[in-house]
Design a protein around this motif. Structure first.
Motif, PDB file in Angstrom:
ATOM      1  N   SER A  14       0.811  -1.216   0.000  1.00 45.40           N
ATOM      2  CA  SER A  14       0.000   0.000   0.000  1.00 45.40           C
ATOM      3  C   SER A  14       0.847   1.270   0.000  1.00 45.40           C
ATOM      4  N   SER A  19       3.106   0.189  -4.230  1.00 46.09           N
ATOM      5  CA  SER A  19       2.081   0.563  -5.204  1.00 46.09           C
ATOM      6  C   SER A  19       2.664   0.640  -6.619  1.00 46.09           C
ATOM      7  N   SER A  36      -1.448  -7.013   3.757  1.00 42.27           N
ATOM      8  CA  SER A  36      -1.645  -5.892   4.668  1.00 42.27           C
ATOM      9  C   SER A  36      -2.010  -6.488   6.021  1.00 42.27           C
ATOM     10  N   GLN A  40      -8.913  -6.475   4.692  1.00 44.21           N
ATOM     11  CA  GLN A  40     -10.311  -6.088   4.505  1.00 44.21           C
ATOM     12  C   GLN A  40     -10.552  -4.634   4.879  1.00 44.21           C
ATOM     13  N   GLY A  41      -9.772  -4.137   5.848  1.00 46.49           N
ATOM     14  CA  GLY A  41      -9.973  -2.767   6.305  1.00 46.49           C
ATOM     15  C   GLY A  41      -9.060  -1.752   5.645  1.00 46.49           C
ATOM     16  N   ALA A  42      -8.088  -2.218   4.865  1.00 48.68           N
ATOM     17  CA  ALA A  42      -7.136  -1.305   4.228  1.00 48.68           C
ATOM     18  C   ALA A  42      -7.768  -0.597   3.034  1.00 48.68           C
ATOM     19  N   SER A  43      -7.388   0.649   2.817  1.00 50.26           N
ATOM     20  CA  SER A  43      -7.976   1.419   1.722  1.00 50.26           C
ATOM     21  C   SER A  43      -7.215   1.247   0.409  1.00 50.26           C
ATOM     22  N   PHE A  44      -5.901   1.000   0.500  1.00 50.72           N
ATOM     23  CA  PHE A  44      -5.060   0.887  -0.692  1.00 50.72           C
ATOM     24  C   PHE A  44      -5.308   2.068  -1.640  1.00 50.72           C
ATOM     25  N   SER A  45      -5.404   3.260  -1.088  1.00 54.12           N
ATOM     26  CA  SER A  45      -5.761   4.448  -1.869  1.00 54.12           C
ATOM     27  C   SER A  45      -4.731   4.778  -2.946  1.00 54.12           C
ATOM     28  N   PRO A  54     -10.057  -2.124  -8.988  1.00 53.94           N
ATOM     29  CA  PRO A  54     -10.426  -3.124  -7.982  1.00 53.94           C
ATOM     30  C   PRO A  54     -10.480  -4.515  -8.619  1.00 53.94           C
ATOM     31  N   THR A  59      -5.702  -9.655  -2.430  1.00 53.98           N
ATOM     32  CA  THR A  59      -5.203  -9.186  -1.135  1.00 53.98           C
ATOM     33  C   THR A  59      -5.366 -10.253  -0.066  1.00 53.98           C
TER      34      THR A  59
END
Length: 318
Positions: A14, A19, A36, A40-45, A54, A59
């Motif tokens: 991330s 990235s 990570s 499930q909670g990571a944004s990977f923005s 997506p 992941t």
């Protein structure tokens, strides 16, 4: 899964390097897994900023300090290549969080090495090293034969990981290598990194803000490169017949003052009118000069940095 496609697991996917590496490997046709602590909670923005859609990357959750977690992540992804980029990545923050820094980097690397050693199929491992491991080389350009003299908790952790990789490569014939990367930047850098702090503050000043850019020492010298180029070097290391360590850098060193001046010049401003030195940002120890000799990477990998400091500044400013 089609094993005609290579499979890569990126730990620390991330962040900036993870990235760009994910985008690079997708372009090479890899099946890419990303770990990570809480997938499930990571944004990977950062992925969205690079145009990664997506579903393009698989992941999974992995806690580097927990061997079982690492082992299960490796078994689930079943990779050909592992890129271990995980761990606390700020030199400054490492003085405030030394235990977390050392555990996430050193213990995490050890767990991944051991998991790769126990894997059913051969796995090639890249470990993200750091020029900070060299410490003060008294102005001499550091290469792969330069002694390590770490002078921060972050550097100590990276030096320990470096020697673990060397040990597993020698003792167990594991394909493992360390990329000793000098500073490399991009717009994905968090603002806690000084280069992004300079860029962000200078932009606000150029837009009318009356604030001052507060920095520590301006006379420190670093080799700053362009991060998207450096991930290609990581990949190239794992494509060689024999695993070796490589220094990755531009080969050009400039002072932080030069970097600052270049940023403000690009914005038609005089940096002297907007920058102040603040003792709050001085570290307990700080390298005065960081200089690199990346000739081995050019000679053996065919890799050479195309972008130098002025190019990096322009690309960070967009």
């Amino acid at each position: 899964m089609d094993r005609d496609q290579k499979v890569a697991l990126i730990c620390g996917a991330s962040g900036q390097d993870g990235s760009y590496l994910a985008k690079f490997l997708l372009g090479k046709g890899y099946v890419v897994w990303a770990s990570s602590r809480d997938a499930q909670g990571a944004s990977f923005s950062n992925w969205a900023r690079l145009g990664i859609q997506p579903g393009q990357i698989k992941t999974l959750s992995m806690v580097p300090e927990d061997f079982r977690s690492v082992f299960m992540a490796l078994r689930k992804s079943d990779p050909d290549e592992v890129y271990y980029l995980a761990g606390q990545s700020s030199v400054g923050l490492s003085f405030e969080q030394p235990a977390e820094t050392i555990q996430s980097i050193t213990l995490g690397t050890l767990n991944m090495l051991e998991a790769c050693r126990m894997a059913e199929r051969p796995v090639r491992l890249y470990q993200a090293g750091s020029s900070e491991c060299f410490g003060d080389t008294l102005g001499e350009a550091a290469n792969e034969a330069t002694a390590l003299k770490p002078s921060s908790p972050y550097a100590v952790a990276k030096a320990s990981a470096y020697w673990l990789v060397e040990n597993y490569r020698t003792a167990y014939n594991l394909y493992a290598c360390t990329g000793i990367l000098f500073n490399h930047e991009s717009p994905l850098r968090p603002t806690r990194f000084v280069t992004q702090k300079i860029i962000s503050t200078a932009r606000r000043i150029a837009s009318g803000s009356m604030e001052k850019l507060k920095l520590g020492r301006l006379d420190i010298s670093r080799d700053w490169g362009w991060a998207p180029e450096y991930v290609e070097a990581m990949w190239l290391m794992l494509q060689q017949d024999v695993p070796e360590d490589y220094v990755i850098a531009t080969g050009t060193t400039v002072t932080l003052q030069d970097f600052v001046a270049e940023v403000f010049l690009c914005l038609d401003l005089d940096w002297k009118d907007h920058v102040v030195v603040d003792a709050e940002f001085l570290r307990p120890t700080d390298l005065l000069v960081s200089r690199a000799d990346p000739s081995k990477a050019e000679r053996q990998l065919g890799w050479k940095a195309r972008y130098k400091v002025a190019d990096v500044v322009k690309r960070m400013l967009g």
